[in-house]
Design a protein around this motif. Structure first.
Motif, PDB file in Angstrom:
ATOM      1  N   LYS A 180     -22.799  17.144 -38.542  1.00  0.00           N
ATOM      2  CA  LYS A 180     -22.703  18.457 -39.180  1.00  0.00           C
ATOM      3  C   LYS A 180     -21.397  19.096 -38.743  1.00  0.00           C
ATOM      4  CE  LYS A 180     -27.680  19.249 -39.371  1.00  0.00           C
ATOM      5  NZ  LYS A 180     -28.786  20.006 -38.771  1.00  0.00           N
ATOM      6  N   LYS A 204     -22.583  15.072 -47.783  1.00  0.00           N
ATOM      7  CA  LYS A 204     -23.879  14.803 -48.416  1.00  0.00           C
ATOM      8  C   LYS A 204     -24.516  16.087 -48.935  1.00  0.00           C
ATOM      9  CE  LYS A 204     -25.231  11.019 -48.486  1.00  0.00           C
ATOM     10  NZ  LYS A 204     -24.946   9.991 -49.481  1.00  0.00           N
ATOM     11  N   GLN A 213     -24.375  10.328 -39.095  1.00  0.00           N
ATOM     12  CA  GLN A 213     -24.347  11.646 -39.723  1.00  0.00           C
ATOM     13  C   GLN A 213     -23.787  12.650 -38.724  1.00  0.00           C
ATOM     14  OE1 GLN A 213     -28.341  12.490 -41.172  1.00  0.00           O
ATOM     15  NE2 GLN A 213     -27.724  11.760 -43.182  1.00  0.00           N
ATOM     16  N   PHE A 219     -16.053   9.467 -43.873  1.00  0.00           N
ATOM     17  CA  PHE A 219     -17.291  10.225 -44.003  1.00  0.00           C
ATOM     18  C   PHE A 219     -17.255  10.963 -45.337  1.00  0.00           C
ATOM     19  CE2 PHE A 219     -17.536   9.342 -39.601  1.00  0.00           C
ATOM     20  CZ  PHE A 219     -18.802   9.661 -39.141  1.00  0.00           C
ATOM     21  N   THR A 222     -24.965   3.564 -39.710  1.00  0.00           N
ATOM     22  CA  THR A 222     -24.778   4.845 -40.390  1.00  0.00           C
ATOM     23  C   THR A 222     -24.646   5.931 -39.327  1.00  0.00           C
ATOM     24  OG1 THR A 222     -25.651   6.351 -42.073  1.00  0.00           O
ATOM     25  CG2 THR A 222     -27.255   5.290 -40.673  1.00  0.00           C
ATOM     26  N   ASN A 233     -21.629   5.484 -43.856  1.00  0.00           N
ATOM     27  CA  ASN A 233     -22.739   4.535 -44.015  1.00  0.00           C
ATOM     28  C   ASN A 233     -22.365   3.095 -43.735  1.00  0.00           C
ATOM     29  OD1 ASN A 233     -21.409   3.589 -46.253  1.00  0.00           O
ATOM     30  ND2 ASN A 233     -22.743   4.563 -47.730  1.00  0.00           N
ATOM     31  N   ASN A 272     -28.669   8.108 -34.795  1.00  0.00           N
ATOM     32  CA  ASN A 272     -27.513   7.974 -35.693  1.00  0.00           C
ATOM     33  C   ASN A 272     -26.829   9.307 -35.972  1.00  0.00           C
ATOM     34  OD1 ASN A 272     -27.737   5.189 -35.961  1.00  0.00           O
ATOM     35  ND2 ASN A 272     -29.212   5.367 -37.614  1.00  0.00           N
ATOM     36  N   TYR A 273     -27.172  10.322 -35.207  1.00  0.00           N
ATOM     37  CA  TYR A 273     -26.586  11.642 -35.399  1.00  0.00           C
ATOM     38  C   TYR A 273     -25.487  11.870 -34.353  1.00  0.00           C
ATOM     39  CZ  TYR A 273     -25.954  16.638 -35.761  1.00  0.00           C
ATOM     40  OH  TYR A 273     -25.397  17.880 -35.919  1.00  0.00           O
ATOM     41  N   LEU A 329     -23.220  18.604 -44.041  1.00  0.00           N
ATOM     42  CA  LEU A 329     -23.795  17.402 -43.467  1.00  0.00           C
ATOM     43  C   LEU A 329     -22.963  16.260 -44.043  1.00  0.00           C
ATOM     44  CD1 LEU A 329     -25.950  15.845 -41.867  1.00  0.00           C
ATOM     45  CD2 LEU A 329     -27.311  15.799 -43.966  1.00  0.00           C
ATOM     46  N   GLU A 362     -21.652  12.052 -43.802  1.00  0.00           N
ATOM     47  CA  GLU A 362     -22.234  10.768 -43.446  1.00  0.00           C
ATOM     48  C   GLU A 362     -21.233   9.627 -43.633  1.00  0.00           C
ATOM     49  OE1 GLU A 362     -26.512   9.451 -44.328  1.00  0.00           O
ATOM     50  OE2 GLU A 362     -25.338   8.538 -45.952  1.00  0.00           O
TER      51      GLU A 362
END
Length: 143
Positions: free
Chosen positions: A102, A122, A100, A119, A98, A140, A68-69, A136, A138
């Motif tokens: 960076k 976080k 995530q 997004f 979800t 969801n 999920n990254y 970071l 996210e």
């Protein structure tokens, strides 16, 4: 059209990543990105699930996911701000609950892009390789 990455896409994908990295991350010395080209080719792209966006059979962008990254989302500079990034991101949103990512704090255009695409930040952290501050962020699935 979005399709799965093929080995024959490697040179184009790495070139898009490198040119985009230099453009978006002007606050990091160019030598850093040059030092990462081989890792992109031999490590990062192979370890991720990558899809490419094509137009007239030419690769114009790609998205790489590790679970999920969101490890990479890059669009050829000629095709930026024309909806290609959103198209790739929406493709993954349709497959994930979800996501995530960076984003360097100084990469204001990327932060705007991800915020526009629901997004949220976080936390703020430091990238160990570059010593740059990053967020970071996210999504969801409910945003």
């Amino acid at each position: 059209m979005i399709r799965a990455f093929e080995e024959s896409d490697m040179d184009t994908v790495v070139a898009i990543w490198y040119k985009g990295s230099l453009q978006a991350h002007h606050f990091i010395v160019a030598d850093y990105w040059a030092s990462q080209v081989m890792d992109m080719r031999e490590k990062y792209i192979p370890m991720s699930e990558t899809h490419v966006l094509t137009t007239h059979s030419k690769v114009i962008g790609f998205i790489s996911m590790v679970d999920n990254y969101l490890a990479a989302l890059f669009i050829d500079t000629e095709w930026q701000n024309k909806g290609a990034g959103k198209q790739l991101l929406d493709f993954e949103k349709g497959r994930k609950s979800t996501i995530q990512v960076k984003v360097y704090k100084e990469n204001l255009s990327a932060i705007r892009f991800y915020r526009k695409n629901t997004f949220v930040v976080k936390e703020e952290i430091t990238d160990e390789q570059t010593d740059q501050r990053e967020y970071l962020m996210e999504w969801n699935g409910e945003s």
